[in-house]
Design an enzyme around this catalytic site. Structure first.
Site, PDB file in Angstrom:
ATOM      1  N   ARG A  29      11.152   0.145  11.604  1.00 60.48           N
ATOM      2  CA  ARG A  29       9.858  -0.071  12.276  1.00 60.48           C
ATOM      3  C   ARG A  29       9.952  -1.296  13.167  1.00 60.48           C
ATOM      4  NH1 ARG A  29       4.702   0.501   8.358  1.00 60.48           N
ATOM      5  NH2 ARG A  29       3.887  -0.752  10.083  1.00 60.48           N
TER       6      ARG A  29
ATOM      7  N   ARG B 254      -0.421  -8.799  13.388  1.00 62.96           N
ATOM      8  CA  ARG B 254      -0.985  -7.759  12.515  1.00 62.96           C
ATOM      9  C   ARG B 254      -1.836  -8.398  11.415  1.00 62.96           C
ATOM     10  NH1 ARG B 254       4.359  -5.046  10.882  1.00 62.96           N
ATOM     11  NH2 ARG B 254       3.116  -3.763   9.470  1.00 62.96           N
TER      12      ARG B 254
ATOM     13  N   LYS C  69       0.829  -1.218   0.000  1.00 56.94           N
ATOM     14  CA  LYS C  69       0.000   0.000   0.000  1.00 56.94           C
ATOM     15  C   LYS C  69       0.857   1.259   0.000  1.00 56.94           C
ATOM     16  CE  LYS C  69      -2.422  -0.979   3.756  1.00 56.94           C
ATOM     17  NZ  LYS C  69      -1.853  -2.285   4.177  1.00 56.94           N
TER      18      LYS C  69
ATOM     19  N   ARG D 133      -9.940   0.604   8.783  1.00 54.36           N
ATOM     20  CA  ARG D 133      -9.531  -0.769   9.102  1.00 54.36           C
ATOM     21  C   ARG D 133     -10.607  -1.509   9.894  1.00 54.36           C
ATOM     22  NH1 ARG D 133      -3.585   0.353   8.910  1.00 54.36           N
ATOM     23  NH2 ARG D 133      -2.437  -1.571   9.197  1.00 54.36           N
TER      24      ARG D 133
END
Ligand code: AMP
Length: 193
Positions: free
Chosen positions: A134, A146, A14, A89
């Site tokens: 990250r 996730r 994305k 989401r």
């Protein structure tokens, strides 16, 4: 105005594809992940709260991200359109977004959903973790959490937009340029270009 959602599980590309789409179509990029990471970098109270969820691979509470998106929409009254990346989401976020856009006399025109296999996602994220800085990309347990959050709460968001016939699935495997071309084809078709 043309408002687009780029949808897909973590690691589906994305962020990469968003950068290319906003530059081609002149859209304002709104990534809740990026907004949250900048709150964390600034050590704001919102960032400190969000970090507890992000470090575990869990979703941040709806009201936090909805508030952030509402402020970002208000801060960009001149935008030709928005590209939402990593938002909505949950169904509650999708409903809130519809309301916010309706107040601005607009709505979502298209959701592009990237399809990528789970093993490919994990390998991409672990690879990204080597350079992204990250912490949620470094640990396979957090990565799997996730992806589990995506299946449990987020995949239903595509069903929400399917009811309004706004979803196009695009294969998210292949070269960056091939995937980008497939996305552009759908945007051009929808925007009548
Ligand atoms: P991302 O950069 O989109 O992969 O997001 C990184 C993390 O930020 C996610 O794992 C969530 O903890 C949090 N996050 C980003 N966007 C949202 C959202 N729309 N709703 C809830 N949590 C979010």
């Amino acid at each position: 105005m043309f408002n687009l959602i780029l949808f897909g599980p973590p690691g589906s590309g994305k962020g990469t594809q968003s950068e290319k789409l906003i530059s081609k179509y002149g859209l304002k990029h709104l990534s809740t992940g990026d907004l949250l990471r900048s709150e964390i970098a600034g050590q704001t109270p919102l960032g400190l709260e969000a970090r507890n969820f992000m470090d575990k691979g869990q979703l941040v509470p709806d009201e936090v991200v909805i508030g952030m998106i509402s402020s970002a929409l208000d801060a960009n009254p001149e935008a030709a359109g928005f590209l939402f990346d990593g938002f909505p989401r949950t169904e509650a976020q999708a409903e809130a977004l519809d309301k916010l856009l309706k107040l601005k006399k607009t709505g979502i025109h298209l959701m592009l959903a990237l399809d990528v296999s789970e093993e490919e996602l994990v390998s991409r994220l672990l690879n990204r973790g080597k350079t992204s800085g990250r912490s949620d990309d470094n640990n396979e347990t957090v990565i799997r959490a996730r992806i589990a959050e995506y299946h449990k709460k987020t995949s239903a968001v595509a069903d929400y937009y399917k009811k309004f016939d706004k979803v196009k699935q695009v294969k998210g495997e292949g070269s960056i340029d091939e995937i980008f071309a497939a996305l552009c084809k759908e945007v051009d078709r929808k925007s009548g270009k």
